[in-house]
Design an enzyme around this catalytic site. Sequence first.
Site, PDB file in Angstrom:
ATOM      1  N   CYS A  28      -2.489   2.114  -4.886  1.00 33.61           N
ATOM      2  CA  CYS A  28      -2.667   3.200  -3.935  1.00 33.61           C
ATOM      3  C   CYS A  28      -3.264   4.397  -4.671  1.00 33.61           C
ATOM      4  CB  CYS A  28      -1.347   3.580  -3.265  1.00 33.61           C
ATOM      5  SG  CYS A  28      -0.242   4.523  -4.333  1.00 33.61           S
ATOM      6  N   CYS A  31      -1.915   5.858  -7.934  1.00 35.19           N
ATOM      7  CA  CYS A  31      -2.230   5.182  -9.196  1.00 35.19           C
ATOM      8  C   CYS A  31      -3.424   5.872  -9.869  1.00 35.19           C
ATOM      9  CB  CYS A  31      -2.572   3.711  -8.959  1.00 35.19           C
ATOM     10  SG  CYS A  31      -1.240   2.735  -8.237  1.00 35.19           S
ATOM     11  N   CYS A 100      -3.645 -16.421 -18.020  1.00 37.98           N
ATOM     12  CA  CYS A 100      -2.850 -15.192 -18.077  1.00 37.98           C
ATOM     13  C   CYS A 100      -3.434 -14.255 -19.127  1.00 37.98           C
ATOM     14  CB  CYS A 100      -1.382 -15.494 -18.408  1.00 37.98           C
ATOM     15  SG  CYS A 100      -1.189 -16.261 -20.027  1.00 37.98           S
ATOM     16  N   CYS A 103      -3.890 -15.348 -22.765  1.00 36.10           N
ATOM     17  CA  CYS A 103      -5.074 -16.151 -23.096  1.00 36.10           C
ATOM     18  C   CYS A 103      -6.174 -15.244 -23.640  1.00 36.10           C
ATOM     19  CB  CYS A 103      -5.583 -16.892 -21.863  1.00 36.10           C
ATOM     20  SG  CYS A 103      -4.415 -18.066 -21.149  1.00 36.10           S
ATOM     21  N   ASP A 478     -37.685  14.968  16.788  1.00 37.84           N
ATOM     22  CA  ASP A 478     -39.059  15.387  16.595  1.00 37.84           C
ATOM     23  C   ASP A 478     -39.941  14.360  17.322  1.00 37.84           C
ATOM     24  OD1 ASP A 478     -41.330  16.736  15.370  1.00 37.84           O
ATOM     25  OD2 ASP A 478     -41.514  14.925  14.157  1.00 37.84           O
TER      26      ASP A 478
END
Length: 782
Positions: A28, A31, A100, A103, A478
Amino acid sequence: MPSSSCCESSVKQSGAETVEFKIHGMDCPSCAATIEKGLLKTEGIESVKVHYGTGKMTVSTGSSEAHNQVPSQVKKLGFEAESLQAPEGHETYRIEGMDCGSCASTIEKHLRKNPKVKEVRVNFSTGKMQVEHVTDSKEIIKEVGRAGFGASVENTENMQEPSTRPFVFSATTISGVLLAIGFLVSFTALPLAVVTAFYAISIIVGGWKPARSAFYAVKSRSLDMNVLMASAAIGAALIGEWFEGAMVVWLFALGNSLQNRSIERTRDSIRSLINLTPKEATLIENGQQVRKVVEKVSVGEIMLVKPGEKIPLDGDVVNGTSSVNQAPITGESLPVDKQSGDSVYAGTVNESGSLEVKVTKVVKDTTIAKIIHLVEEAQEKKAPTQAFVDRFANVYTPIVFSLALLVMIAPPLVGFGSWGEWLYKGLALLVVACPCALVISTPVAIVSAIGNAAKHGVLIKGGTFLEKAGVIQAIAFDKTGTLTEGKPRVSQVKAKQYDAGKLISIARTIEEHSTHPIALAVTSYAEEREIAPQAGEDFAALPGKGATASISGIQYFAGNPKLFDEMDVAMDDWQEDIKLLQESGHTLILVGTRQEVLGLLSVADTIRDITVQSIQSLKAVGLKEMVMLTGDNDGTAKKVSAEAGVDRYFAELLPEDKVEAVKTLQREGKQVAMVGDGINDAPALATADLGIAMGGAGTDTAMETADIVLMADNLEKLPHTIRLSRKALNIIKQNVWFSLLTKVAALLLIFPGFLTLWMAVISDTGAALVVILNSMRLMKQQ
């Protein structure tokens, strides 16, 4: 060229280097505040601006060392920062097989052992690796392979974002499974400690990331949703409500996952624009066809675009004819015919014949690149409603947080109820203190609407202008070049006792040597009917009157009635025709000799094919008044306004008079939009409540001067823009009211004891998800 995936803006101003990053993991707007406050404490960082709506961060640093620190500092705050382009000398790779974050660490540690690798950074969230090395790509790919993963150099062929990752056993999933097991075990004869252990592990697994983010948020003195949720979960555990605590963590994590997936779709609303242009171009070099990546193509090179191919770069056609679908850039519904001398744009589709195109702009300067840049800038600008909501949230959260602490402490101190009872209510109030749904109610809608408009060939420069377009009551147009073609055309030919074809042939012979717009109209009219000119001589222009030439020894004239009056040529037979045509707004060209008028041609600026349809569509949308502004005489203005279907017109206007005409409409109490070409009408565009420039694809000035730019050189997409703006306003109002009512309902249910902690979490994350999904409807608006 700014992009949401693979490029960086880096400029130096006053000794500071400004760099852009993509931020991953923001839940949000609070943060964003956490990141800003946290980074500003880092030495060498001078300013930080995080845009939650686009997920982008701009950082000004005093040195490259400070720039290099940004990703690690952001990681400490609980988020991921991806530099939007590898620094000079670096290469970017895509990594396959990472499950993850560890790695990513494995790959980094492995590559750092190689002496030929100077620096390496792997971003698990994006699946990208940036490496500075003194070896070749094959060696780097081989090293990554030794670590157990796959790697490929990110180039122009694989720049598209990977597809959505398949379902994996994430922390949220594991936390939910442990919560479910604990709940089921609670109905067995197993000890309570076993049930509590399942709940506790569920809290730890699911709450680790938000707790870490909360730690850094508190450290940077930011009160975000992670702080509130972590406090609620820890508090629930302390008072023995382990099930409630685990439910809070799991629902919060699940809600965030769903929100992130949804919000990324709105952030990527212009990704389809980025992927419009091909990554390679076919060039003609020394008579051979050579494929080259677009980044290496220079201005002046000749591209070959075959039927069915997308045009790689902006350019001018030098050979060939074809029809080109320009809808991706201009939103036009029909293909446009192109021939030698016409401009074409990157990302448009060549539908029929082959074209040879001379490149006029490098990849970063193309029209599509400018569109992407302007759209990204627009998505970062706050609308008035958003600014108000942000101010409200800044006051609301601390007040409710303080109230929650008061609720926990005050009633038990005065003997009103037990500590456990009021601590629980205070924890529920903490959850309700997070105004997430309210804060994202406006920006998500704006990002969705601006992205939708861009796909339809309309640039809206920011949320402010999106909101203004939704409340417009009158539009001033115009005339020349907006309602009309802007190019005079022969509308009638009259030849009494004379052959019309021969009359046109004489007129063409005289006018072919002139560049005056009316002369060009006559020449074009003759060409379309394949009427050839005659052999002429002694050509001469008669300024303000017409032109003359000799054909077969006879001197002929083509000019206005004034020219023949001065030569005392009898025009009695033509007076009625002249009067009627002039009153209806036509410009006249009489053709004759010194003795007689042979015939006349009337010239008029014609209404665009799409104008009448667009005006009717705007009236159907509910706009109160359509007004035409023109410098032409009253007769011409009356004729054109009737053909176009406008309600009112102002004639014989100088540029400054157009400004006064707009002010007149404003004094009548109307919100006024002005539509023009963005150059000649600049004063009126600036005076109006909303300036709309037309034909942005053909002029950079139009793209820069107006609040809204119609990329096509017609009004086709203006009704869509007004409808989209009005729907966006309605959705923003729906979001704001839904968010506020949800909070009020939750607050009212806390004190009677009806609202549990997990219900409070659902009311918060559920409301945020509803707001996001409601806003995403704007992406599908047609």
